[in-house]
Design an enzyme around this catalytic site. Structure first.
Site, PDB file in Angstrom:
ATOM      1  N   ASP A   4       3.770   3.128   6.563  1.00 44.79           N
ATOM      2  CA  ASP A   4       3.067   2.938   7.841  1.00 44.79           C
ATOM      3  C   ASP A   4       3.953   2.376   8.932  1.00 44.79           C
ATOM      4  O   ASP A   4       5.057   1.883   8.682  1.00 44.79           O
ATOM      5  CB  ASP A   4       1.904   1.967   7.640  1.00 44.79           C
ATOM      6  CG  ASP A   4       2.391   0.517   7.510  1.00 44.79           C
ATOM      7  OD1 ASP A   4       3.352   0.286   6.749  1.00 44.79           O
ATOM      8  OD2 ASP A   4       1.838  -0.365   8.187  1.00 44.79           O
ATOM      9  N   PHE A  53      13.967   3.596  10.408  1.00 44.18           N
ATOM     10  CA  PHE A  53      12.583   3.287  10.045  1.00 44.18           C
ATOM     11  C   PHE A  53      11.775   4.567   9.915  1.00 44.18           C
ATOM     12  O   PHE A  53      11.715   5.372  10.839  1.00 44.18           O
ATOM     13  CB  PHE A  53      11.957   2.368  11.104  1.00 44.18           C
ATOM     14  CG  PHE A  53      10.665   1.770  10.640  1.00 44.18           C
ATOM     15  CD1 PHE A  53      10.639   0.682   9.793  1.00 44.18           C
ATOM     16  CD2 PHE A  53       9.453   2.319  11.054  1.00 44.18           C
ATOM     17  CE1 PHE A  53       9.442   0.135   9.358  1.00 44.18           C
ATOM     18  CE2 PHE A  53       8.250   1.780  10.624  1.00 44.18           C
ATOM     19  CZ  PHE A  53       8.247   0.678   9.776  1.00 44.18           C
ATOM     20  N   VAL A  54      11.179   4.761   8.741  1.00 50.07           N
ATOM     21  CA  VAL A  54      10.439   6.003   8.480  1.00 50.07           C
ATOM     22  C   VAL A  54       8.962   5.721   8.220  1.00 50.07           C
ATOM     23  O   VAL A  54       8.594   4.613   7.819  1.00 50.07           O
ATOM     24  CB  VAL A  54      11.057   6.784   7.285  1.00 50.07           C
ATOM     25  CG1 VAL A  54      12.454   7.263   7.622  1.00 50.07           C
ATOM     26  CG2 VAL A  54      11.069   5.944   6.012  1.00 50.07           C
ATOM     27  N   LYS A 107      17.354   3.141   0.898  1.00 51.54           N
ATOM     28  CA  LYS A 107      18.292   3.039   2.027  1.00 51.54           C
ATOM     29  C   LYS A 107      19.486   2.215   1.551  1.00 51.54           C
ATOM     30  O   LYS A 107      19.503   0.987   1.731  1.00 51.54           O
ATOM     31  CB  LYS A 107      17.636   2.294   3.197  1.00 51.54           C
ATOM     32  CG  LYS A 107      16.496   2.991   3.879  1.00 51.54           C
ATOM     33  CD  LYS A 107      16.081   2.113   5.069  1.00 51.54           C
ATOM     34  CE  LYS A 107      14.748   2.469   5.611  1.00 51.54           C
ATOM     35  NZ  LYS A 107      14.274   1.493   6.609  1.00 51.54           N
ATOM     36  N   LYS A 123       0.814  -1.191   0.000  1.00 52.10           N
ATOM     37  CA  LYS A 123       0.000   0.000   0.000  1.00 52.10           C
ATOM     38  C   LYS A 123       0.860   1.258   0.000  1.00 52.10           C
ATOM     39  O   LYS A 123       0.403   2.342  -0.290  1.00 52.10           O
ATOM     40  CB  LYS A 123      -0.882   0.030   1.269  1.00 52.10           C
ATOM     41  CG  LYS A 123      -1.805  -1.139   1.437  1.00 52.10           C
ATOM     42  CD  LYS A 123      -2.522  -0.985   2.821  1.00 52.10           C
ATOM     43  CE  LYS A 123      -3.261  -2.247   3.157  1.00 52.10           C
ATOM     44  NZ  LYS A 123      -3.850  -2.168   4.519  1.00 52.10           N
ATOM     45  N   GLY A 124       2.099   1.093   0.385  1.00 49.44           N
ATOM     46  CA  GLY A 124       2.969   2.241   0.673  1.00 49.44           C
ATOM     47  C   GLY A 124       3.144   3.241  -0.443  1.00 49.44           C
ATOM     48  O   GLY A 124       3.448   4.408  -0.197  1.00 49.44           O
ATOM     49  N   ARG A 175       0.185   6.496   7.423  1.00 51.44           N
ATOM     50  CA  ARG A 175       0.271   6.515   5.958  1.00 51.44           C
ATOM     51  C   ARG A 175      -0.174   7.857   5.387  1.00 51.44           C
ATOM     52  O   ARG A 175       0.289   8.288   4.349  1.00 51.44           O
ATOM     53  CB  ARG A 175      -0.626   5.434   5.348  1.00 51.44           C
ATOM     54  CG  ARG A 175      -0.151   4.021   5.550  1.00 51.44           C
ATOM     55  CD  ARG A 175      -0.917   3.086   4.613  1.00 51.44           C
ATOM     56  NE  ARG A 175      -0.796   1.694   5.001  1.00 51.44           N
ATOM     57  CZ  ARG A 175       0.253   0.909   4.726  1.00 51.44           C
ATOM     58  NH1 ARG A 175       1.263   1.385   4.051  1.00 51.44           N
ATOM     59  NH2 ARG A 175       0.273  -0.349   5.122  1.00 51.44           N
ATOM     60  N   GLU A 219       7.769   2.324  -6.379  1.00 50.69           N
ATOM     61  CA  GLU A 219       7.963   1.846  -4.990  1.00 50.69           C
ATOM     62  C   GLU A 219       8.000   3.012  -4.021  1.00 50.69           C
ATOM     63  O   GLU A 219       8.421   4.119  -4.368  1.00 50.69           O
ATOM     64  CB  GLU A 219       9.316   1.111  -4.893  1.00 50.69           C
ATOM     65  CG  GLU A 219       9.236  -0.393  -5.082  1.00 50.69           C
ATOM     66  CD  GLU A 219       8.765  -1.127  -3.831  1.00 50.69           C
ATOM     67  OE1 GLU A 219       8.133  -0.501  -2.972  1.00 50.69           O
ATOM     68  OE2 GLU A 219       9.029  -2.335  -3.740  1.00 50.69           O
ATOM     69  N   ASP A 220       7.578   2.748  -2.806  1.00 49.13           N
ATOM     70  CA  ASP A 220       7.716   3.742  -1.742  1.00 49.13           C
ATOM     71  C   ASP A 220       9.155   3.811  -1.255  1.00 49.13           C
ATOM     72  O   ASP A 220       9.755   4.875  -1.156  1.00 49.13           O
ATOM     73  CB  ASP A 220       6.766   3.417  -0.573  1.00 49.13           C
ATOM     74  CG  ASP A 220       6.799   1.943  -0.170  1.00 49.13           C
ATOM     75  OD1 ASP A 220       7.599   1.158  -0.729  1.00 49.13           O
ATOM     76  OD2 ASP A 220       6.017   1.569   0.717  1.00 49.13           O
ATOM     77  N   ASP A 225      14.605  -1.085   0.698  1.00 47.40           N
ATOM     78  CA  ASP A 225      15.357  -1.299   1.931  1.00 47.40           C
ATOM     79  C   ASP A 225      16.419  -2.373   1.662  1.00 47.40           C
ATOM     80  O   ASP A 225      17.493  -2.068   1.148  1.00 47.40           O
ATOM     81  CB  ASP A 225      14.344  -1.699   3.019  1.00 47.40           C
ATOM     82  CG  ASP A 225      14.935  -1.837   4.396  1.00 47.40           C
ATOM     83  OD1 ASP A 225      16.004  -1.276   4.658  1.00 47.40           O
ATOM     84  OD2 ASP A 225      14.318  -2.512   5.244  1.00 47.40           O
TER      85      ASP A 225
HETATM   86  P1  5GP Z   1      12.791  -4.564   1.127  1.00 49.17           P
HETATM   87  O1  5GP Z   1      12.208  -5.773   0.477  1.00 49.17           O
HETATM   88  O2  5GP Z   1      13.539  -3.666   0.187  1.00 49.17           O
HETATM   89  O3  5GP Z   1      13.619  -4.931   2.336  1.00 49.17           O
HETATM   90  O4  5GP Z   1      11.591  -3.759   1.764  1.00 49.17           O
HETATM   91  C1  5GP Z   1      10.652  -3.137   0.991  1.00 49.17           C
HETATM   92  C2  5GP Z   1       9.387  -2.871   1.780  1.00 49.17           C
HETATM   93  O5  5GP Z   1       9.610  -2.864   3.201  1.00 49.17           O
HETATM   94  C3  5GP Z   1       8.861  -1.502   1.460  1.00 49.17           C
HETATM   95  O6  5GP Z   1       8.042  -1.518   0.320  1.00 49.17           O
HETATM   96  C4  5GP Z   1       8.127  -1.145   2.746  1.00 49.17           C
HETATM   97  O7  5GP Z   1       6.811  -1.669   2.706  1.00 49.17           O
HETATM   98  C5  5GP Z   1       8.904  -1.839   3.830  1.00 49.17           C
HETATM   99  N1  5GP Z   1       9.866  -0.914   4.467  1.00 49.17           N
HETATM  100  C6  5GP Z   1      11.212  -0.919   4.353  1.00 49.17           C
HETATM  101  N2  5GP Z   1      11.776   0.067   5.072  1.00 49.17           N
HETATM  102  C7  5GP Z   1      10.755   0.716   5.663  1.00 49.17           C
HETATM  103  C8  5GP Z   1      10.672   1.880   6.532  1.00 49.17           C
HETATM  104  O8  5GP Z   1      11.657   2.526   6.909  1.00 49.17           O
HETATM  105  N3  5GP Z   1       9.420   2.258   6.916  1.00 49.17           N
HETATM  106  C9  5GP Z   1       8.297   1.596   6.538  1.00 49.17           C
HETATM  107  N4  5GP Z   1       7.141   2.077   6.981  1.00 49.17           N
HETATM  108  N5  5GP Z   1       8.331   0.526   5.718  1.00 49.17           N
HETATM  109  C10 5GP Z   1       9.540   0.090   5.284  1.00 49.17           C
END
Ligand code: 5GP
Length: 179
Positions: A163, A156-157, A135, A47-48, A169, A103-104, A107
């Protein structure tokens, strides 16, 4: 302002709504230039990314279609489970199309790597990625991002779609959770 606490006492804004809008305009301009004369399919990751796809799509000046996917996320916690599962697939046929994943935040890169691999099997003409946040220090899986809003530290943001346990959100800015 960058250093005060906003409407929600426990979150601290560090990327303001105005800065986000400037970045959306910059990325929309880059996409409109890069795909001039063509059309794109924007696939937002729910949803982000709901705020980003909304702002970005309104500023793109070439024909575009919009679709959504939803993948399993962190649940109510702040740690990745390492498992990626498709909860909702896109509807538009992307074969032969220019696809941009919206993408939001990237990470570890796991979600993006998985999505890119999946969408590639559907033979798009091209596949690119736009992410509001990245990140780089948290990266564990190689993830190519063509359009990046902001690179941030490994914290963590919330806000602007992101969210914590489904809250925050709706904030129009990006914030860190306070003490
Ligand atoms: P990844 O697969 O790259 O580790 O993570 C991607 C997903 O993790 C993002 O689409 C998001 O939903 C969640 N995520 C990663 N870092 C953060 C953060 O700092 N804050 C929030 N709210 N969600 C995060």
């Amino acid at each position: 302002c960058g250093s005060c606490y906003h409407r929600f006492a426990m979150v601290k804004a560090f990327i303001q709504a105005g800065e986000i809008q400037d970045v959306c305009a910059r990325i929309a301009r880059e996409i409109s230039d890069d795909y001039r004369g063509e059309s794109v399919v924007l696939i937002a990751v729910l949803k982000g990314s709901y705020q980003f796809i909304s702002d970005l799509s309104r500023l793109i000046e070439i024909p575009c279609e919009i679709d959504f996917v939803q993948v399993s996320s962190y649940g109510d916690g702040t740690e990745s489970t390492g498992v990626v599962r498709i909860k909702k697939d896109h509807d538009i046929n992307i074969e032969g199309r220019n696809v941009i994943i919206v993408e939001d935040i990237v990470d570890t890169g796991l979600t993006l790597k998985h999505l890119c691999e999946l969408l590639s099997t559907r033979r798009p003409k091209s596949l690119a990625v736009a992410s509001m946040l990245s990140k780089p220090e948290a990266r564990k899986h190689e993830a190519l991002i063509n359009y990046i809003g902001f690179e941030i530290q490994n914290q963590f943001v919330v806000g602007y779609g992101l969210d914590h346990a489904e809250k925050f959100r709706n904030l129009p800015y990006i914030a860190v959770l306070g003490e």
